[in-house]
Design a protein around this motif. Structure first.
Motif, PDB file in Angstrom:
ATOM      1  N   LYS A   1       0.853  -1.192   0.000  1.00 26.63           N
ATOM      2  CA  LYS A   1       0.000   0.000   0.000  1.00 26.63           C
ATOM      3  C   LYS A   1       0.884   1.235   0.000  1.00 26.63           C
ATOM      4  CE  LYS A   1      -3.809  -2.267   2.299  1.00 26.63           C
ATOM      5  NZ  LYS A   1      -4.645  -2.367   3.488  1.00 26.63           N
ATOM      6  N   TRP A   2       0.529   2.170  -0.883  1.00 28.87           N
ATOM      7  CA  TRP A   2       1.331   3.373  -1.099  1.00 28.87           C
ATOM      8  C   TRP A   2       0.477   4.628  -0.979  1.00 28.87           C
ATOM      9  CZ3 TRP A   2       6.515   2.680  -1.683  1.00 28.87           C
ATOM     10  CH2 TRP A   2       6.934   1.382  -1.977  1.00 28.87           C
ATOM     11  N   LYS A   3       1.041   5.634  -0.346  1.00 26.38           N
ATOM     12  CA  LYS A   3       0.400   6.937  -0.206  1.00 26.38           C
ATOM     13  C   LYS A   3       0.918   7.826  -1.326  1.00 26.38           C
ATOM     14  CE  LYS A   3       0.927   8.416   3.891  1.00 26.38           C
ATOM     15  NZ  LYS A   3       1.338   9.039   5.157  1.00 26.38           N
ATOM     16  N   THR A   4       0.011   8.354  -2.148  1.00 22.13           N
ATOM     17  CA  THR A   4       0.426   9.267  -3.214  1.00 22.13           C
ATOM     18  C   THR A   4       0.484  10.681  -2.635  1.00 22.13           C
ATOM     19  OG1 THR A   4      -1.800   9.741  -4.052  1.00 22.13           O
ATOM     20  CG2 THR A   4      -0.699   7.806  -4.933  1.00 22.13           C
ATOM     21  N   ILE A   5       1.500  11.424  -3.024  1.00 19.00           N
ATOM     22  CA  ILE A   5       1.755  12.747  -2.458  1.00 19.00           C
ATOM     23  C   ILE A   5       1.720  13.802  -3.560  1.00 19.00           C
ATOM     24  CG2 ILE A   5       3.409  14.137  -1.133  1.00 19.00           C
ATOM     25  CD1 ILE A   5       2.457  11.678   0.417  1.00 19.00           C
TER      26      ILE A   5
END
Length: 137
Positions: free
Chosen positions: A22-26
């Motif tokens: 799971k990745w947080k887009t910034i």
């Protein structure tokens, strides 16, 4: 002996790196979280589905302003990364803008176990857009 042990541990950690998770887009301008994407592997290719949209984008979450093809459909669960394949130390495939349903060539580079550099473009990488994604533990 210490050098050999270091090499084994170091090389194992490099080869263990994967874009799965799971990745947080910034947002590159505001540094605020935009969404959460889960990247998973299926049939030797990687896909990324949208799990969450932040408050910044929530006005579009029900897709009222999206293209006619996906209008009024929920974006949660939609694949935004498709047919991504590992090539050397890069991953190459397609990124789909969930709001317009437009497809872009995408190159993912792992900067570390917890950071991805995403470059998406339509014609030339020089005219594309780059984003940093941070891994969620």
């Amino acid at each position: 002996m210490k050098l050999v042990l270091f090499f084994i541990v170091f090389s194992t950690s490099i080869f263990a790196q994967t874009i799965e998770g799971k990745w947080k887009t910034i947002d590159t301008k505001t540094q605020k979280e935009l969404s959460i994407i889960e990247i998973y592997k299926k049939d030797n290719q990687f896909y990324g589905k949208l799990l969450k949209i932040s408050n910044v984008l929530s006005s579009h979450a029900d897709c009222e302003k999206c293209s006619a093809k996906i209008k009024n459909n929920s974006l949660i669960g939609k694949n935004v990364i498709v047919k991504m394949q590992k090539q050397d130390n890069l991953y190459k495939g397609k990124l789909i803008d969930p709001f317009s349903d437009k497809s872009y060539t995408c190159v993912i580079k792992m900067l570390s176990n917890s950071t991805l550099e995403i470059n998406a473009y339509s014609v030339l990488p020089l005219f594309g857009r780059t984003q940093i994604w941070r891994k969620i533990n």
